[in-house]
Design a protein around this motif. Structure first.
Motif, PDB file in Angstrom:
ATOM      1  N   ASP A  22       0.810  -1.224   0.000  1.00 38.52           N
ATOM      2  CA  ASP A  22       0.000   0.000   0.000  1.00 38.52           C
ATOM      3  C   ASP A  22       0.843   1.274   0.000  1.00 38.52           C
ATOM      4  O   ASP A  22       0.467   2.275  -0.616  1.00 38.52           O
ATOM      5  CB  ASP A  22      -0.937   0.033   1.208  1.00 38.52           C
ATOM      6  N   HIS A  23       1.972   1.259   0.703  1.00 38.30           N
ATOM      7  CA  HIS A  23       2.708   2.499   0.951  1.00 38.30           C
ATOM      8  C   HIS A  23       4.139   2.507   0.430  1.00 38.30           C
ATOM      9  O   HIS A  23       4.796   3.556   0.499  1.00 38.30           O
ATOM     10  CB  HIS A  23       2.725   2.792   2.456  1.00 38.30           C
ATOM     11  N   GLY A  24       4.643   1.382  -0.051  1.00 36.57           N
ATOM     12  CA  GLY A  24       6.025   1.336  -0.478  1.00 36.57           C
ATOM     13  C   GLY A  24       6.969   1.277   0.708  1.00 36.57           C
ATOM     14  O   GLY A  24       6.551   1.234   1.869  1.00 36.57           O
ATOM     15  N   LEU A  25       8.273   1.290   0.410  1.00 35.06           N
ATOM     16  CA  LEU A  25       9.265   1.222   1.476  1.00 35.06           C
ATOM     17  C   LEU A  25       9.318   2.523   2.264  1.00 35.06           C
ATOM     18  O   LEU A  25       9.269   2.531   3.496  1.00 35.06           O
ATOM     19  CB  LEU A  25      10.643   0.900   0.885  1.00 35.06           C
ATOM     20  N   ILE A  95       2.622  -7.300  -7.695  1.00 34.32           N
ATOM     21  CA  ILE A  95       2.986  -6.307  -8.698  1.00 34.32           C
ATOM     22  C   ILE A  95       3.266  -4.962  -8.038  1.00 34.32           C
ATOM     23  O   ILE A  95       4.182  -4.236  -8.434  1.00 34.32           O
ATOM     24  CB  ILE A  95       1.906  -6.191  -9.804  1.00 34.32           C
ATOM     25  N   ARG A  96       2.502  -4.631  -6.988  1.00 35.70           N
ATOM     26  CA  ARG A  96       2.758  -3.366  -6.294  1.00 35.70           C
ATOM     27  C   ARG A  96       4.114  -3.395  -5.595  1.00 35.70           C
ATOM     28  O   ARG A  96       4.856  -2.406  -5.606  1.00 35.70           O
ATOM     29  CB  ARG A  96       1.629  -3.077  -5.297  1.00 35.70           C
ATOM     30  N   LEU A  97       4.455  -4.516  -4.986  1.00 30.58           N
ATOM     31  CA  LEU A  97       5.763  -4.646  -4.345  1.00 30.58           C
ATOM     32  C   LEU A  97       6.894  -4.521  -5.366  1.00 30.58           C
ATOM     33  O   LEU A  97       7.920  -3.875  -5.106  1.00 30.58           O
ATOM     34  CB  LEU A  97       5.866  -5.993  -3.622  1.00 30.58           C
ATOM     35  N   ASP A 101       9.683  -1.647  -5.434  1.00 33.67           N
ATOM     36  CA  ASP A 101      11.087  -2.063  -5.443  1.00 33.67           C
ATOM     37  C   ASP A 101      11.858  -1.321  -6.530  1.00 33.67           C
ATOM     38  O   ASP A 101      12.975  -0.840  -6.312  1.00 33.67           O
ATOM     39  CB  ASP A 101      11.163  -3.580  -5.662  1.00 33.67           C
ATOM     40  N   SER A 102      11.256  -1.190  -7.711  1.00 29.78           N
ATOM     41  CA  SER A 102      11.919  -0.490  -8.823  1.00 29.78           C
ATOM     42  C   SER A 102      12.067   0.999  -8.546  1.00 29.78           C
ATOM     43  O   SER A 102      13.055   1.618  -8.936  1.00 29.78           O
ATOM     44  CB  SER A 102      11.114  -0.694 -10.110  1.00 29.78           C
ATOM     45  N   VAL A 105      14.090   1.168  -4.118  1.00 26.71           N
ATOM     46  CA  VAL A 105      15.158   0.382  -3.499  1.00 26.71           C
ATOM     47  C   VAL A 105      16.456   0.549  -4.273  1.00 26.71           C
ATOM     48  O   VAL A 105      16.491   0.398  -5.495  1.00 26.71           O
ATOM     49  CB  VAL A 105      14.764  -1.108  -3.423  1.00 26.71           C
ATOM     50  N   CYS A 106      17.524   0.865  -3.536  1.00 24.40           N
ATOM     51  CA  CYS A 106      18.847   0.983  -4.142  1.00 24.40           C
ATOM     52  C   CYS A 106      19.383  -0.416  -4.456  1.00 24.40           C
ATOM     53  O   CYS A 106      18.909  -1.420  -3.927  1.00 24.40           O
ATOM     54  CB  CYS A 106      19.809   1.696  -3.196  1.00 24.40           C
ATOM     55  N   ASP A 107      20.406  -0.455  -5.303  1.00 20.72           N
ATOM     56  CA  ASP A 107      21.009  -1.735  -5.655  1.00 20.72           C
ATOM     57  C   ASP A 107      21.524  -2.436  -4.408  1.00 20.72           C
ATOM     58  O   ASP A 107      22.151  -1.830  -3.534  1.00 20.72           O
ATOM     59  CB  ASP A 107      22.171  -1.535  -6.633  1.00 20.72           C
ATOM     60  N   ASP A 108      21.239  -3.718  -4.332  1.00 24.50           N
ATOM     61  CA  ASP A 108      21.702  -4.552  -3.224  1.00 24.50           C
ATOM     62  C   ASP A 108      22.360  -5.784  -3.844  1.00 24.50           C
ATOM     63  O   ASP A 108      21.671  -6.714  -4.271  1.00 24.50           O
ATOM     64  CB  ASP A 108      20.512  -4.962  -2.350  1.00 24.50           C
TER      65      ASP A 108
END
Length: 202
Positions: A22-25, A95-97, A101-102, A105-108
């Motif tokens: 719902d809210h992202g990271l 799909i929302r996650l 993530d795209s 989220v930074c490269d890990d």
């Protein structure tokens, strides 16, 4: 009643899945996850370390759940794609996650390496090659391209359901998705025949 650590973990995981979807990271709040999970914030940090690691764990588990539930049979690609389409429809949080993530989220390197290895297994399965055998470059590369194309063909319907409804000029998202499911399956059948055959001839 004794404290059930595994049950607490499951509740945290379920609450985190909904919160991140719902809210992202960045927008997710640990206190909301704790409240929804009927757990305290300390348990979240104890089990998962930090919000970023919790997000990574949730996304990894959702992808593993998808791969463990449905896989692409190289001899029945279209039918496999239909089952994956249905899985996405039943689990809209994935799909929302992936989109969060795209975006956030930074490269890990460690997380990427783990997911890359999982996709290599999917590619080998689709290509119909023995995991222990030397790579057949043409067939494996064709399977890589086909897998990513199929992923996009399925996921875009759930990333933009209203656009899907409007472009297809359907009255509801349900009608649009039913129509898209038929089209995606037939398109997958055609693409599989073209890609895997071209891989054999490279």
């Amino acid at each position: 009643m004794a404290y059930d650590a595994e049950d607490t973990r499951r509740r945290i995981f379920a609450a985190a899945s909904a919160e991140f979807a719902d809210h992202g990271l960045a927008g997710a709040r640990v206190d909301r996850i704790a409240t929804a999970a009927r757990a305290n914030k300390q348990a979240i940090y104890l089990y998962f370390g930090c919000k970023e690691r919790l997000f990574a764990a949730v996304l990894r588990a959702k992808l593993e759940e998808l791969c463990g539930t449905v896989s692409i049979d190289p001899d029945a690609v279209a039918e496999s794609v239909g089952r994956i389409f249905d899985w996405y429809q039943d689990h809209p949080e994935l799909i929302r996650l992936l989109l969060w993530d795209s975006l956030e989220v930074c490269d890990d390197p460690d997380n990427e390496r783990e997911r890359r290895d999982a996709f290599r297994g999917n590619v080998r399965q689709l290509a119909g090659t023995d995991p222990a055998a030397p790579p057949d470059t043409g067939r494996v590369r064709a399977a890589q391209d086909l897998l990513f194309t199929l992923m996009g063909l399925i996921a875009w319907n759930f990333a933009v359901p209203r656009m899907c409804r409007m472009v297809l000029d359907e009255e509801s998202e349900e009608a649009a998705l039913a129509r898209r499911r038929r089209t995606v399956i037939e398109t997958a059948r055609t693409l599989a025949a073209q890609h895997l055959h071209s891989g054999l001839t490279r």
